[in-house]
Design an enzyme around this catalytic site. Sequence first.
Site, PDB file in Angstrom:
ATOM      1  N   ASP A 129       5.103  -9.368   4.402  1.00 59.95           N
ATOM      2  CA  ASP A 129       4.269 -10.505   4.017  1.00 59.95           C
ATOM      3  C   ASP A 129       4.378 -10.699   2.511  1.00 59.95           C
ATOM      4  O   ASP A 129       4.825  -9.810   1.788  1.00 59.95           O
ATOM      5  CB  ASP A 129       2.798 -10.228   4.365  1.00 59.95           C
ATOM      6  CG  ASP A 129       2.530 -10.367   5.850  1.00 59.95           C
ATOM      7  OD1 ASP A 129       3.352 -10.985   6.527  1.00 59.95           O
ATOM      8  OD2 ASP A 129       1.504  -9.847   6.324  1.00 59.95           O
ATOM      9  N   ASP A 165      -1.293  -8.405   8.379  1.00 59.27           N
ATOM     10  CA  ASP A 165      -2.713  -8.232   8.065  1.00 59.27           C
ATOM     11  C   ASP A 165      -3.631  -8.997   9.000  1.00 59.27           C
ATOM     12  O   ASP A 165      -4.803  -8.698   9.122  1.00 59.27           O
ATOM     13  CB  ASP A 165      -3.003  -8.639   6.616  1.00 59.27           C
ATOM     14  CG  ASP A 165      -2.544 -10.053   6.314  1.00 59.27           C
ATOM     15  OD1 ASP A 165      -2.145 -10.763   7.260  1.00 59.27           O
ATOM     16  OD2 ASP A 165      -2.579 -10.459   5.133  1.00 59.27           O
TER      17      ASP A 165
END
Length: 1241
Positions: A465, A785
């Site tokens: 990410d 996440d």
Amino acid sequence: MTNPSDRVLPANSMAESREGDFGCTVMELRKLMELRSRDALTQINVHYGGVQNLCSRLKTSPVEGLSGNPADLEKRRQVFGHNVIPPKKPKTFLELVWEALQDVTLIILEIAAIISLVLSFYRPAGEENELCGQVATTPEDENEAQAGWIEGAAILFSVIIVVLVTAFNDWSKEKQFRGLQCRIEQEQKFSIIRNGQLIQLPVAEIVVGDIAQVKYGDLLPADGILIQGNDLKIDESSLTGESDHVKKSLDKDPMLLSGTHVMEGSGRMVVTAVGVNSQTGIILTLLGVNEDDEGEKKKKGKKQGVPENRNKAKTQDGVALEIQPLNSQEGIDNEEKDKKAVKVPKKEKSVLQGKLTRLAVQIGKAGLLMSALTVFILILYFVIDNFVINRRPWLPECTPIYIQYFVKFFIIGITVLVVAVPEGLPLAVTISLAYSVKKMMKDNNLVRHLDACETMGNATAICSDKTGTLTMNRMTVVQAYIGGIHYRQIPSPDVFLPKVLDLIVNGISINSAYTSKILPPEKEGGLPRQVGNKTECALLGFVTDLKQDYQAVRNEVPEEKLYKVYTFNSVRKSMSTVIRNPNGGFRMYSKGASEIILRKCNRILDRKGEAVPFKNKDRDDMVRTVIEPMACDGLRTICIAYRDFDDTEPSWDNENEILTELTCIAVVGIEDPVRPEVPDAIAKCKQAGITVRMVTGDNINTARAIATKCGILTPGDDFLCLEGKEFNRLIRNEKGEVEQEKLDKIWPKLRVLARSSPTDKHTLVKGIIDSTVGEHRQVVAVTGDGTNDGPALKKADVGFAMGIAGTDVAKEASDIILTDDNFTSIVKAVMWGRNVYDSISKFLQFQLTVNVVAVIVAFTGACITQDSPLKAVQMLWVNLIMDTFASLALATEPPTESLLKRRPYGRNKPLISRTMMKNILGHAFYQLIVIFILVFAGEKFFDIDSGRKAPLHSPPSQHYTIVFNTFVLMQLFNEINSRKIHGEKNVFSGIYRNIIFCSVVLGTFICQIFIVEFGGKPFSCTSLSLSQWLWCLFIGIGELLWGQFISAIPTRSLKFLKEAGHGTTKEEITKDAEGLDEIDHAEMELRRGQILWFRGLNRIQTQIDVINTFQTGASFKGVLRRQNMGQHLDVKLVPSSSYIKVVKAFHSSLHESIQKPYNQKSIHSFMTHPEFAIEEELPRTPLLDEEEEENPDKASKFGTRVLLLDGEVTPYANTNNNAVDCNQVQLPQSDSSLQSLETSV
């Protein structure tokens, strides 16, 4: 006023109520939580007088929460229970000893030793008959003969030592893993309001009456009733089997259950049941977490002949479990299906685990063959010598003597097997992993699954990410476009008209989660603390920079007054909040990705604060002049807008109608700086042969700018940057299915996937893992996440969840939690993973050298001298050295930066490289030459008596003591050689940093001195002179010199050497075994080999699987795996008054991630997420704005080429070129620039 429910309380409940001094009892609350929807509402309103009154009964405030008084909290725990599931008691030391005794080779050795012991006390009539063969006859020898029992006793004693050491290791491992488990549980916290303050509380400390703040991504730790909610949607499939998300509201269904996941929205709930009294706790109890009780019931049932017609619990696809009702047709049908069921492929084991099992089986086969051959030759030699050459008759009185010989031969054979079988291998793996995991905690890696640690060493690709991992996740607004003016710096509030300023402040303050806050810095002069969603914190910081107070606005409009909230999710890419206007009507504030919100705007505020028309051309100009320049600076662009509604209330559920005709207030550019240490970390990854890809929801320009700053992209590289839509268009066929061939053309060059959804991330990860392009298969690590990252984290070989920004769902799906959300921690995980791999290889190099030498010496000695130069007890000592001590010494080497200078090992790279094979054979050659010289000429060199062909029960000889001592000392010095396995010259490099290694080598040497000097008959040793000791030491040190000579020989020149310890290759997999993993192939080989008892070797797998005691969370599959699958659930356990609907209970929600619930204390860990059960293809959820595509032809026309960093044009259709300098990029023209830019919040 007395509530009606007070009058209907049962007598026992009233007693409990008076005792606890609360207005309701545990059983009442349990029954209440079993109700759903209208039934629950009716019960709450009629019997409790509403949620507010229920809070009063529980002596809690819906706004302030509990006071936090310790006495009150303890009282609540006593009355309503603790929020823990009682763990299963750990195995006692005696139980571990009993388990260690189950080892097949040790059992055989014990039996042989006992027979030897018994026979040593037996004095047959023909003992002194010369026809019975060579027996001790001198008076001195007769004393020794009477001490013949010592050998058997010594073997038994040695076995006991080995067993105790094994049991102690298992005990210490379990203790350590439970400690690590506690650490993980302490990491699991939940937002609780106490004394008016929002605090993060460990889930085990939550009590009934607590007010919990519920938000997107949470895993509910207890049962509760909703007090206030905003667009709250819960995934209850873990309890009900219902795959659709359930909307929760005060007027429809306020019941929130433990173990379920918050998929959308936010709210507050009052906790009503915890631990074993919660719905998850009740079901876990029914499913038999307390196995002892279940076992007793099963035994009683068998004794009484109870027919087993209870329900079967079945697992399906390794992830789903379903409990069918009694005598239902569905249950009968499923039983029929079960009979026809084919074995389902299990989740693939770790790469190292598969290779180790395969290698252990191969070594075990060779050891068994040598052992059997040794026994056969010894017996054959004895028979030929006595009955053929010496022509002795077989006399009845000689039979016990012969049996003693045969037992001795058998003991030698079994001892060869004990030495040959690499029993220390699982211990080395476990020690290395446990040591690494402990140290990795200090490097901000909290390992949930131990095998992920070594798998990370094999990683060839990392899909990371952007936000928080590559960047600092410290977001601030640095640019803004308001009233037609582009402000490159935050302007003074004086430049805005009051009504515009109010719109900005209200639009941000109200339309953000109230849990997002800006707090004062902890230290004077520090930065303000950001709590909650970082993007929202950046916007709140913007309000603060404008000298405004967002909290004052929130106090005027508390959460309870929010009329309707459309929370952010991966489909909307925006958030909207509706409030009532004081003068009538409604106002809706919206914020989100600038391209998405602008597409829904038809007006915009001008300099005077007036709303003027906003046409497509104006929108395109704004994108070109404002949004693209911001994105090229690496900024995320967020648009803030609003819409007014008249008194006529619209249909709020029709989002497409509601989220249109907006008026744009402002567009802000949010900066999230790249972490300063990330570029260096990515450079290390490239050096280590690991490809880093960035997968983000941001637009292509922002993503490309950040990727360039990080070093993922460099000018001149021939790499791709794609958006999610373009990526899907390139890899899918006309039916929308992913084609691996198309994907294989994309992923090798792909470096940035922007504007991507969680489904895109999963597709990319799955495609890379399944790809067969290239020399080796890829091993992929992924960071995530969000709740929707679960599938990708599950699919990846190693899933990293963010410890700070990550949701509970993401953490449950992960293998490792990054406690600092930092990419550099991933690089450290790679180092530790490679270090584990190297540690195992070092141990293998050392152990296989010992194995080869010990087995050949025993075998050759048996063939030539009718005896083994290395006695049984001596071999057991050697086994202890090379198993327990060596694994401890070699498995605890700390990692170095040099580990990152090598390429990844890959899935099929052998455990034993050609360099290692050179070292093993080279050192074995040296040792064998030395041993054979000592055995056959040592007595002449040292001028001592020969120990060859000694009679039965003869005393220990100096000759064979020197052989044994030299052999052990050579192993000790070779242990130092084994510290380096890649041809390094300096084997002492860093040796003083490893205190454990130095201690083990020194300790073993001291023990060897005591054994030789004082071991006597039990160890078949006699004391040596100083000169003999010096010679033994000199020969041992020769190992180091010989090691230098071997390392000087180039491996390339030794082409005849072969590697060993490969993973299973595709060519070796039969068609009917394609679904099986590495372990299964090894087991199939065993079956073919007809060595059934040798399956004791699977201790290796069992010991490595001690990992499971460390894994967090639990699945009911784990519960049921420990039970006999024929054992049914006893429906009688469920009280009729509180019948739990278990028809499809937990369907498609129980997963492999965690396999032993009894190791868990916190109920928070008990459920895993249904999204993790991934089908081959996940349907892609269309975005709202996709429906507004004006013309598909234009879209395809728009994306025609991909511009590479070096300016070369590729045939791939892509709207987003990879040029680094945004100002020099010639963007293709189209009707709408928005088609090239789509950003997520």
